[in-house]
Design a protein around this motif. Sequence first.
Motif, PDB file in Angstrom:
ATOM      1  N   ASP A 476       0.909  -1.222  -0.134  1.00 61.00           N
ATOM      2  CA  ASP A 476       0.179   0.035   0.017  1.00 61.00           C
ATOM      3  C   ASP A 476       0.820   1.232   0.004  1.00 61.00           C
ATOM      4  O   ASP A 476       1.869   1.353   0.816  1.00 61.00           O
ATOM      5  N   LEU A 477       0.484   2.299  -0.799  1.00 61.69           N
ATOM      6  CA  LEU A 477       1.412   3.443  -1.113  1.00 61.69           C
ATOM      7  C   LEU A 477       0.578   4.661  -0.472  1.00 61.69           C
ATOM      8  O   LEU A 477       0.892   5.703  -0.782  1.00 61.69           O
ATOM      9  N   SER A 478      -0.405   4.523   0.644  1.00 56.12           N
ATOM     10  CA  SER A 478      -0.947   5.628   1.113  1.00 56.12           C
ATOM     11  C   SER A 478      -0.345   5.858   2.507  1.00 56.12           C
ATOM     12  O   SER A 478       0.711   4.836   2.956  1.00 56.12           O
ATOM     13  N   ARG A 479      -0.838   6.724   3.368  1.00 54.70           N
ATOM     14  CA  ARG A 479      -0.248   6.964   4.719  1.00 54.70           C
ATOM     15  C   ARG A 479       1.427   7.066   4.673  1.00 54.70           C
ATOM     16  O   ARG A 479       2.046   6.086   5.098  1.00 54.70           O
ATOM     17  N   PRO A 480       1.943   8.018   4.354  1.00 54.16           N
ATOM     18  CA  PRO A 480       1.180   9.212   3.706  1.00 54.16           C
ATOM     19  C   PRO A 480       1.003   8.938   2.312  1.00 54.16           C
ATOM     20  O   PRO A 480       1.729   8.519   1.614  1.00 54.16           O
ATOM     21  N   ASP A 481      -0.072   9.818   1.870  1.00 54.30           N
ATOM     22  CA  ASP A 481      -0.245   9.898   0.336  1.00 54.30           C
ATOM     23  C   ASP A 481       0.847  10.699  -0.386  1.00 54.30           C
ATOM     24  O   ASP A 481       1.361  11.628   0.305  1.00 54.30           O
ATOM     25  N   ILE A 482       1.227  10.279  -1.479  1.00 56.46           N
ATOM     26  CA  ILE A 482       2.742  10.783  -2.183  1.00 56.46           C
ATOM     27  C   ILE A 482       2.184  11.847  -2.958  1.00 56.46           C
ATOM     28  O   ILE A 482       1.159  11.688  -3.878  1.00 56.46           O
ATOM     29  N   ASP A 483       2.676  13.077  -3.127  1.00 59.45           N
ATOM     30  CA  ASP A 483       2.225  14.168  -4.047  1.00 59.45           C
ATOM     31  C   ASP A 483       3.239  14.395  -5.200  1.00 59.45           C
ATOM     32  O   ASP A 483       4.500  14.968  -4.930  1.00 59.45           O
ATOM     33  N   PHE A 484       2.938  13.885  -6.144  1.00 58.76           N
ATOM     34  CA  PHE A 484       3.684  13.922  -7.370  1.00 58.76           C
ATOM     35  C   PHE A 484       3.840  15.242  -8.011  1.00 58.76           C
ATOM     36  O   PHE A 484       4.874  15.620  -8.717  1.00 58.76           O
ATOM     37  N   VAL A 485       2.937  16.233  -7.680  1.00 56.46           N
ATOM     38  CA  VAL A 485       3.151  17.589  -8.188  1.00 56.46           C
ATOM     39  C   VAL A 485       3.973  18.053  -7.440  1.00 56.46           C
ATOM     40  O   VAL A 485       5.047  18.916  -8.259  1.00 56.46           O
ATOM     41  N   ALA A 486       4.091  17.892  -6.307  1.00 59.07           N
ATOM     42  CA  ALA A 486       5.302  18.798  -5.470  1.00 59.07           C
ATOM     43  C   ALA A 486       6.491  18.081  -5.593  1.00 59.07           C
ATOM     44  O   ALA A 486       7.483  18.867  -5.904  1.00 59.07           O
ATOM     45  N   ILE A 487       6.607  16.815  -5.854  1.00 62.34           N
ATOM     46  CA  ILE A 487       7.751  16.097  -6.213  1.00 62.34           C
ATOM     47  C   ILE A 487       8.787  16.696  -7.569  1.00 62.34           C
ATOM     48  O   ILE A 487       9.674  17.067  -7.697  1.00 62.34           O
ATOM     49  N   SER A 488       7.495  16.784  -8.522  1.00 61.66           N
ATOM     50  CA  SER A 488       7.900  17.258  -9.767  1.00 61.66           C
ATOM     51  C   SER A 488       8.276  18.503  -9.790  1.00 61.66           C
ATOM     52  O   SER A 488       9.466  19.137 -10.312  1.00 61.66           O
ATOM     53  N   GLN A 489       7.548  19.519  -9.207  1.00 62.46           N
ATOM     54  CA  GLN A 489       7.928  20.723  -9.079  1.00 62.46           C
ATOM     55  C   GLN A 489       9.187  21.009  -8.542  1.00 62.46           C
ATOM     56  O   GLN A 489      10.003  21.830  -8.673  1.00 62.46           O
ATOM     57  N   GLY A 490       9.487  20.472  -7.355  1.00 64.95           N
ATOM     58  CA  GLY A 490      10.584  20.470  -6.724  1.00 64.95           C
ATOM     59  C   GLY A 490      11.818  20.067  -7.300  1.00 64.95           C
ATOM     60  O   GLY A 490      12.918  20.405  -7.277  1.00 64.95           O
ATOM     61  N   LEU A 491      11.609  19.092  -8.408  1.00 67.38           N
ATOM     62  CA  LEU A 491      12.747  18.758  -9.251  1.00 67.38           C
ATOM     63  C   LEU A 491      12.894  19.607 -10.676  1.00 67.38           C
ATOM     64  O   LEU A 491      13.644  19.360 -11.451  1.00 67.38           O
ATOM     65  N   GLY A 492      12.058  20.586 -10.736  1.00 63.26           N
ATOM     66  CA  GLY A 492      12.221  21.585 -11.780  1.00 63.26           C
ATOM     67  C   GLY A 492      11.251  21.256 -12.963  1.00 63.26           C
ATOM     68  O   GLY A 492      11.373  21.844 -13.996  1.00 63.26           O
ATOM     69  N   VAL A 493      10.166  20.526 -12.905  1.00 61.24           N
ATOM     70  CA  VAL A 493       9.336  19.981 -13.909  1.00 61.24           C
ATOM     71  C   VAL A 493       7.927  20.496 -13.502  1.00 61.24           C
ATOM     72  O   VAL A 493       7.336  20.078 -12.598  1.00 61.24           O
TER      73      VAL A 493
END
Length: 528
Positions: A476-493
């Motif tokens: 299971d990949l929840s708890r915490p939920d993963i925020d791909f928008v934040a990850i991507s923005q953090g990496l410059g995309v």
Amino acid sequence: MTETADPTAVNGAQALIRTLVACGVDTCFTNPGTSEMHFVAALDAVAEMRGVLGLFEGVVTGAADGYARMAGRPAATLLHLGPGLGNGLANLHNARKGHVPVINIVGDHATYHKQYDAQLESDIETVARNVSTWIRRSEATADVGRDAAGTVAAAVGPPGGVATLILPADVSWSPDGAVAGPASPTPSAVPADADVVDAVAKALRSGEPAGLMLGGSALREAGLVAASRVANTTGARLVAETFPTRLERGAGLPPIDRLAYLAEFASAQLDGLRHLVVVDAKAPVSFFAYPGKDSYLVPDGCEVHVLAAPGTDATGALEALAELVSAPGDAATRQPADRPDVPSGALTAEAVARALGALLPEGAIVSDEGNTSSLFAPGLTAGAPRHDWLTLTGGAIGQGMPVATGAAVACPDRKVINLEADGSALYTVQSLWTQAREDLDVVTIVFNNRSYAVLNMELNRVGAEAAGPKAKELLDLSRPDIDFVAISQGLGVPAGRATTADELADLLTRGLAEPGPTLIEAMVPSLM
Ligand SMILES: Cc1ncc(C[n+]2csc(CCOP(=O)(O)OP(=O)(O)O)c2C)c(N)n1
Ligand SMILES: [Mg+2]
């Protein structure tokens, strides 16, 4: 071949890079360290070699794989001793399984330093052996040029493979005898044995149920056309290997289904065959063993004919076969142009595939690591404009994003679309940073189903005892939920999140229209 002294090669590192360039290798994906600093410095002396930084070795090796699949010639990697090579191993494994050429350069301690067993000392050869068709350690600067040319030749094959050159730091920095090596000759595939082609033609004309299973180079246009001519003339079934290195498909090309991942479905595709002709592919086996089920998927009583082993001219063999069975030149099936409508309403994996089918641009490259969420994508893009499909050749996840990155470096004029499952994305998500830095034209669609979904299915299939909450927790990949928008923005995309099919279609339309990388986080329900 004669060696020509290169007066501008002032040390081993420069001799190495000049040799690579002379052999047509002009891109190096790297994550370097101290032992590779002379190689890094030499990049400024050799303008033709491009250096691309990856922030984890799995990005570096997967990018070299994706680059070679699309460029048709290898890139180099530059990795830091045994630990750096080890970090890059899974994607070298995928390249190995796909017969993709990779020139793997691994820096090592200076020759005289090894005896002290310093912190980073390790047995590099043992790590390299797992994935390499060739391993060479340059022992002296005077050998570097020749060793590098040999490494390129070994990588290119055919068949292609991972060739590893270990470069001690002092061999790299020393000027003693530094000479660029000879350019490697252009290799050609071995022609198929005429007797084998003859025997296959006889089998196909026998009237017994037969199938052609295509892989590797047979999945490019010329091979597909010849195979389709043969199939339509003889009644043989056509099937592609489950995870092709590079499949050319779309409107105007002969369509081909891939062998299913699940053994039950694969067995149904092969059921009743008396002859299976494998063409740059292996006779099919189940991905894993399951209690009480067959591993070998060739039906009982079915004879396997190897028309072309890896390294053999598969296209030439299929064309010769087409002549022998008197297939008319225009007998190939051509996929008609046909696109689904842009979807609306709830966002599902199927809706994403529909949007992709509706919007896929001509000449796109799809790097597919959508796993369970990609199930619908091949079907719904079958009639889209012509494109290439790259898949997870060795089953080691964390490949899709690096492969997309390397493909985009190789093909700057083509749009790359990366279908990426959430769990797999997180192995090599740093790829996004390389895409941003190199301004690569990649649209990544992350299927966020908050799950290692396929493992839920596997848990049942292997016959494990009824799984309880402790087992489920590990998939299971929840708890915490993963925020791909934040990850991507953090990496410059730049990135956006889609929770409906309409939002997904909007984001995809915009991503495809604008140059440079973007990411779309598609919130999809898990299929399993
Ligand atoms: C290098 C590597 N580590 C672990 C695995 C085992 N594995 C196979 S699928 C999977 C999870 C896939 O989850 P995700 O990428 O989210 O795809 P989904 O099943 O949700 O579609 C894992 C961990 C693997 N194949 N390769
Ligand atoms: Mg998932």
